[in-house]
Scaffold this motif. Sequence first.
Motif, short mmCIF file in Angstrom:
data_model
loop_
_atom_site.label_atom_id
_atom_site.label_comp_id
_atom_site.label_asym_id
_atom_site.label_seq_id
_atom_site.Cartn_x
_atom_site.Cartn_y
_atom_site.Cartn_z
N LEU A 75 0.81 -1.21 0.00
CA LEU A 75 0.00 0.00 0.00
C LEU A 75 0.85 1.27 0.00
N GLY A 76 2.17 1.09 -0.04
CA GLY A 76 3.03 2.25 -0.24
C GLY A 76 3.73 2.79 0.99
N MET A 77 3.69 2.05 2.10
CA MET A 77 4.40 2.52 3.28
C MET A 77 5.83 1.99 3.28
N THR A 78 6.73 2.70 3.93
CA THR A 78 8.06 2.16 4.08
C THR A 78 8.10 1.31 5.34
N LYS A 79 9.14 0.51 5.45
CA LYS A 79 9.28 -0.39 6.58
C LYS A 79 9.26 0.39 7.89
N GLN A 80 9.93 1.51 7.85
CA GLN A 80 10.03 2.32 9.07
C GLN A 80 8.66 2.85 9.50
N GLU A 81 7.90 3.33 8.53
CA GLU A 81 6.56 3.83 8.85
C GLU A 81 5.71 2.74 9.47
N ILE A 82 5.83 1.53 8.92
CA ILE A 82 5.02 0.43 9.45
C ILE A 82 5.46 0.10 10.87
N SER A 83 6.77 0.06 11.09
CA SER A 83 7.27 -0.24 12.43
C SER A 83 6.70 0.74 13.45
N GLU A 84 6.69 2.03 13.07
CA GLU A 84 6.19 3.04 14.00
C GLU A 84 4.72 2.82 14.33
N LYS A 85 3.98 2.35 13.35
CA LYS A 85 2.53 2.23 13.50
C LYS A 85 2.11 0.84 13.99
N PHE A 86 3.09 -0.05 14.08
CA PHE A 86 2.76 -1.46 14.23
C PHE A 86 1.84 -1.75 15.42
N ASP A 87 2.21 -1.24 16.59
CA ASP A 87 1.43 -1.55 17.79
C ASP A 87 0.00 -1.03 17.67
N GLU A 88 -0.08 0.17 17.10
CA GLU A 88 -1.38 0.78 16.91
C GLU A 88 -2.27 -0.08 15.99
N ILE A 89 -1.65 -0.58 14.92
CA ILE A 89 -2.39 -1.41 13.96
C ILE A 89 -2.91 -2.67 14.64
N VAL A 90 -2.02 -3.32 15.38
CA VAL A 90 -2.39 -4.58 16.03
C VAL A 90 -3.49 -4.35 17.06
N ALA A 91 -3.38 -3.25 17.80
CA ALA A 91 -4.39 -2.95 18.80
C ALA A 91 -5.73 -2.66 18.13
N PHE A 92 -5.68 -1.92 17.05
CA PHE A 92 -6.91 -1.58 16.34
C PHE A 92 -7.62 -2.84 15.84
#
Lengths: 437, 282
Positions: free
Chosen positions: A141-158
């Motif tokens: 979807l166009g995110m970089t690895k770093q962006e995903i890492s930063e958002k990871f916990d939020e994504i999983v919690a959501f």
Amino acid sequence: MKIMSEIVIKVENISKLYRLGIISHNTLYQDIQSKWARIRGAEDPNTQIDQLNSGLKNNECECFWALKNISFDVRKGEILGIIGRNGAGKSTLLKILSRVTAPTEGKIKIKGRIASLLEVGTGFHPELTGRENVFLNGAILGMTKQEISEKFDEIVAFAEVEKFIDTPVKRYSSGMYVRLAFAVAAHLEPEILIVDEVLAVGDAKFQKKCIGKMGEVAGEGRTVLFVSHNMNAVKNLCRKVILLEAGNLVYEGDTHTGIAQYVNEDRIETTTLDEEYLNSIMTGLILERNPTVRFQQITISDMSGNERATFRSDEEIKITMRYRCYTKVTNLRLLITVLDSEGNRIMNTLNYDDESQVSKNELNPGVFTSICTFPKNLFGENRFYLSFSMINDYIEHINIEKGMYFDILFYSMSSYSEKLYEKTCIRPLLKWTTYVE
Amino acid sequence: MKEDTEWTMEIHSRSGWFNIDLAELWRYRDLIVLFVRREFVAVYKQTILGPVWFLLPPLFTAIVFAIIFGSIARIPTDGQPPVLFYLAGIIAWTYFSNCMTATSNTFIANSGIFGKVYFPRLVIPVSIVIVNIFSFLIQFGLFLIIYLYYLISGAPISPNIWLCLVPFLLIQMAALGLGMGILVSSLTTRYRDLTFALGCGIQLWMYATPIVYPLSQVPHQWIWLISLNPMTAVVESFRFAFLGSGMIQSWQIVLSLIITAFILFLGILFFSKVERSFMDTV
């Protein structure tokens, strides 16, 4: 004066042409054959006979414009609803915007990164764990690895899948799967987000969460293009809509007017058949000199009496028949037949199903009105034709074949089920029970 | 209102031929890595024997070649042990042909995902080429074991400085396989019958490459023709590095590099052209 935010998407005269049927000739051999024939000036051996007859040139055949000259602007922070019935060109427009396919004419200027959620879970692989899929899907979807890492916990919690994040997704329940997929998409941080029918996912609670998330996204000054058949969601989220009809942009403006126009679109539909017309098209066993009964008017409307021929599936439909009895009439039966667009009879309804009741029915000369109501949640998304019959036993039998039609637009929270049952005729709400053995 | 110069992206109806955005591909490098991982896991997690499937085919092919071309047809192998001679050619060829076959249906095999979301389409074939390196390495390991066996048992083989070139040969094969593969995949979106031609074409191409015969056996007047095949120099150099026999000249290597670059360029050109509109034709 209201301060307008800047334009982030400028769509200028976009058109998209699709070729139907045979695209080129599909084999290299035939293409060379055709080309060689053209060089010699001979007739193309691969031309279809009907094309020759209709005098069309080879490349003029079977094309259709999925979009015709569409122009509109989207401003920053806006949630634009894109509505229209199936085949109106909504998906094509989104595909062009998300760069899945290129337009035939026109251009689009975009300010900022654009990401689309044409369908959630794109690229998910069942063998990979939830964690791996989040990264893969995010990257697609166009995110970089770093962006995903930063958002990871939020994504999983959501997505509410913390416990299973290192389990291969093939072991997930479908609900978990979809929640995770949507969570990744929802946490993308592009300036422009394209959303197509994703609200189909999950249970009502999760859908609510999703709608909230989209509102939040727009609140942060990002722009959302939202395509849906769910008018409630459109109403809640968007202040502006564009309405597409057969590839044309027919409305651009505030949501309420747009939705009203979409649902009540008054096209060339006939909602009332008058006496003169009915008499001219009636067939059957008809006494010309001494009529016993005649239709005077047939009307199709919604329950509050507004005549129209397009209904949502959750609306009742009222058919009103006025007819005149010229003599005393007994045993009068009224019959409405519903046919699908191919002419198959899919349903009959009689004013009396019970034969013993019919004979008790006695009408004196005069004008009568009979109303038949089709319940809501009966029809699927389709076009239906109506035939009417009036049977004065052994005397007259009057048919109005396919006198009018109406369209049903499916109206639901779920676009998944819409995809499954598209073009079905009957789609009643029945009682379902599920139990564990 | 802001000026037009601030637009970050424009979507146009028409694209020129030279609309290649390699910088974009680089921005998506994380995705390439993740796709490689996905392919790798997908292949290995599901088979128990896993890597063994990569070992058996080249081994058996080498043995069959040794019997047919070595013992029966008696084609010389430059004085090298036949199995080693054939195996060297086969594993190099296998990597190239796997890359080409696997990338040749990029558009059709991925139309589902391509139809939903945009990312540079080249990501897929590039990751395929990378993931194939794993199977190459497994086969290469097999080759090394057999190679060491022959080396210790005193076969007339002489590894030399050309060994340093092996990684570059791998890159060249990857580039060539990628170039051919995406060229074919671009054409198959329009001409489906090319898929059938591909299998046959690869087979013939193999025999046009010095795999079952050494380059030294090619009649002198045909050397120029076989040198036009970019794989000739690759296979011959690969074998020369390990075995120390063969006749490869620098002009052949240069020619092979030029042709490889040309094919890769042509492939990317067609690929970028097709990727814009292929969704309408599949």
